[in-house]
Design a protein around this motif. Structure first.
Motif, PDB file in Angstrom:
ATOM      1  N   ARG A   8      -8.429  13.213  73.195  1.00 47.32           N
ATOM      2  CA  ARG A   8      -8.262  13.169  74.377  1.00 47.32           C
ATOM      3  C   ARG A   8      -6.844  12.391  74.927  1.00 47.32           C
ATOM      4  NH1 ARG A   8     -13.779  12.384  75.298  1.00 47.32           N
ATOM      5  NH2 ARG A   8     -13.377  10.304  75.543  1.00 47.32           N
ATOM      6  N   TRP A   9      -6.588  11.220  73.961  1.00 44.80           N
ATOM      7  CA  TRP A   9      -5.532  10.256  74.086  1.00 44.80           C
ATOM      8  C   TRP A   9      -4.325  11.110  73.807  1.00 44.80           C
ATOM      9  CZ3 TRP A   9      -2.115   9.016  70.088  1.00 44.80           C
ATOM     10  CH2 TRP A   9      -1.083   8.253  70.628  1.00 44.80           C
ATOM     11  N   ALA A  10      -4.348  11.722  72.629  1.00 47.80           N
ATOM     12  CA  ALA A  10      -3.539  12.636  71.996  1.00 47.80           C
ATOM     13  C   ALA A  10      -3.041  13.952  72.929  1.00 47.80           C
ATOM     14  CB  ALA A  10      -3.718  13.280  70.703  1.00 47.80           C
ATOM     15  N   VAL A  11      -3.914  14.495  73.666  1.00 46.08           N
ATOM     16  CA  VAL A  11      -3.650  15.594  74.486  1.00 46.08           C
ATOM     17  C   VAL A  11      -2.959  15.179  75.815  1.00 46.08           C
ATOM     18  CG1 VAL A  11      -4.633  17.450  76.111  1.00 46.08           C
ATOM     19  CG2 VAL A  11      -5.396  17.101  73.601  1.00 46.08           C
ATOM     20  N   ALA A  12      -3.371  14.030  76.220  1.00 42.91           N
ATOM     21  CA  ALA A  12      -2.883  13.413  77.579  1.00 42.91           C
ATOM     22  C   ALA A  12      -1.568  12.786  77.357  1.00 42.91           C
ATOM     23  CB  ALA A  12      -3.764  12.236  78.086  1.00 42.91           C
ATOM     24  N   THR A  13      -1.111  12.283  75.923  1.00 41.87           N
ATOM     25  CA  THR A  13       0.192  11.672  75.647  1.00 41.87           C
ATOM     26  C   THR A  13       1.223  12.853  75.311  1.00 41.87           C
ATOM     27  OG1 THR A  13      -1.039   9.719  74.741  1.00 41.87           O
ATOM     28  CG2 THR A  13       1.418   9.966  74.229  1.00 41.87           C
ATOM     29  N   PHE A  14       0.914  13.746  74.538  1.00 41.93           N
ATOM     30  CA  PHE A  14       1.827  14.774  73.970  1.00 41.93           C
ATOM     31  C   PHE A  14       1.392  16.063  74.518  1.00 41.93           C
ATOM     32  CE2 PHE A  14       3.341  11.407  71.457  1.00 41.93           C
ATOM     33  CZ  PHE A  14       2.283  10.678  70.843  1.00 41.93           C
TER      34      PHE A  14
END
Length: 365
Positions: A273-279
């Protein structure tokens, strides 16, 4: 962009400390200086296995021994935990400090340093930059006059100090030199006006000894360690005796899990979820994770916090993808980054569909 050459001052062959090294140790220092991935801060990843392939018959144990000698002689600073190596006097002896734009690139490169010991060593090197040799005349810009070269370089040094949590005196006089620094007449020092140029390393004051003692455990006496397996090109491993006092690096054995697997790294839903929210869709998280795992399985090194190392890996991948996206093509055009995002999204969709079809075939068979 990879470097195409390494700068070696001819006066290095008059440096007593350099002449006190063995032929193999001298060669290794020249090898490090000429590495294409050496950045403007003098930073290199500590990749022993890759370096052993650059000379026939060179083993990891021998390489570790030579690196330990260079660290003990204060030519380099190493940190085993972060697997980083700093060529301590690179900024001064490569002339980085004389060019404001290159100094800006140096600060950017320095921000990649994880090791506190290497950061401290680099800040101490800022103390040795002779700012008084730089021009204090205003530079010419389109709008009139701009800050002098000395002021620009000083601002970059201040930025680095603030980022690394250190402070120092202002740009007057001889630059960032601590009042307690003892004078040195060796050719290793930064040259003053009318003096010959220094070698590719710097004579260090007494305060440097603390940095190097903390940067590599090779400097403290210890009992002879157990042999470490060394890779053989034909496949498999053979034990190599480890030199006395050489730094101990984690190398995986011929079988069993790699350190990253042994530590139990796992891609969690929170990390995804962090990766999708960031990139967004700019990165294929599954692909990048596989690349991340393959790298550290081959590298055999350990990290104190694998999830944070994984985040760092994704940030770098996103940065490189952005740079490639805006790089001119042979025809002169620039590929918009949003097109790459769309392509990445399409690729992810295609792979998801392929996996779904494979599962359906398995269920119906």
């Amino acid at each position: 962009m990879a470097r195409g050459h390494g700068r070696i001052l001819s006066s290095i062959w008059e440096d007593e400390d350099f002449l006190a090294l063995t032929e193999q140790q001298q060669r290794l220092y020249l090898f490090l200086i000429s590495q294409p991935n050496l950045n403007h801060a003098g930073l290199l990843p500590l990749t022993l296995r890759r370096w052993t392939r650059k000379a026939m018959g060179l083993t990891a144990a021998e390489l570790e021994s030579h690196l330990a000698a260079l660290a003990a002689a204060r030519f380099i600073v190493m940190d085993e935990d972060t697997e980083e190596l700093l060529i301590r006097s690179f900024v001064r002896n490569d002339g980085v400090w004389k060019q404001p734009k290159v100094m800006g690139a140096m600060v950017s490169g320095a921000m990649e340093i994880e090791s506190k010991a290497l950061r401290h060593a680099l800040v101490l090197e800022m103390d040795r930059i002779p700012l008084d040799e730089l021009s204090d005349e205003p530079t010419k810009v389109r709008s009139g006059e701009g800050p002098s070269i000395r002021t620009q370089v000083y601002e970059h040094m201040t930025t680095l100090r603030k980022a690394f949590g250190d402070s120092g005196p202002g740009p007057s006089g001889g630059g960032y030199r601590p009042p307690s620094e003892p004078p040195s007449g060796t050719p290793s020092d930064s040259p003053a006006e009318g003096r010959r140029e220094g070698s590719t390393r710097a004579g260090a004051g007494a305060h440097d000894a603390q940095v190097h003692a903390g940067a590599s455990r090779a400097h403290s006496p210890a009992p002879s360690p157990s042999p470490v397996p060394s890779p053989v090109e034909e496949g498999g491993y053979r034990p190599e005796p480890k030199a006395e006092g050489a730094p101990r690096l984690a190398l995986p054995g011929p079988s069993g899990p790699a350190p990253i697997d042994d530590d139990g790294f796992e891609l969690t839903d929170a990390m995804r979820r962090w990766a999708v929210a960031t990139f967004g869709n700019a990165l294929d998280v599954d692909y990048e994770t596989e690349q991340f795992l393959s790298h550290f399985r081959a590298d055999g090194g350990r990290r104190r916090n694998w999830p944070e190392e994984w985040k760092k890996w994704l940030r770098r991948s996103a940065k490189y993808a952005s740079e490639r996206a805006h790089r001119p093509t042979p025809g002169g055009s620039v590929v918009p980054f949003r097109d790459r995002q769309q392509q990445a999204s399409d690729d992810m969709f295609d792979r998801a569909m392929a996996r779904a079809q494979a599962r359906m075939q398995q269920e119906t068979s």
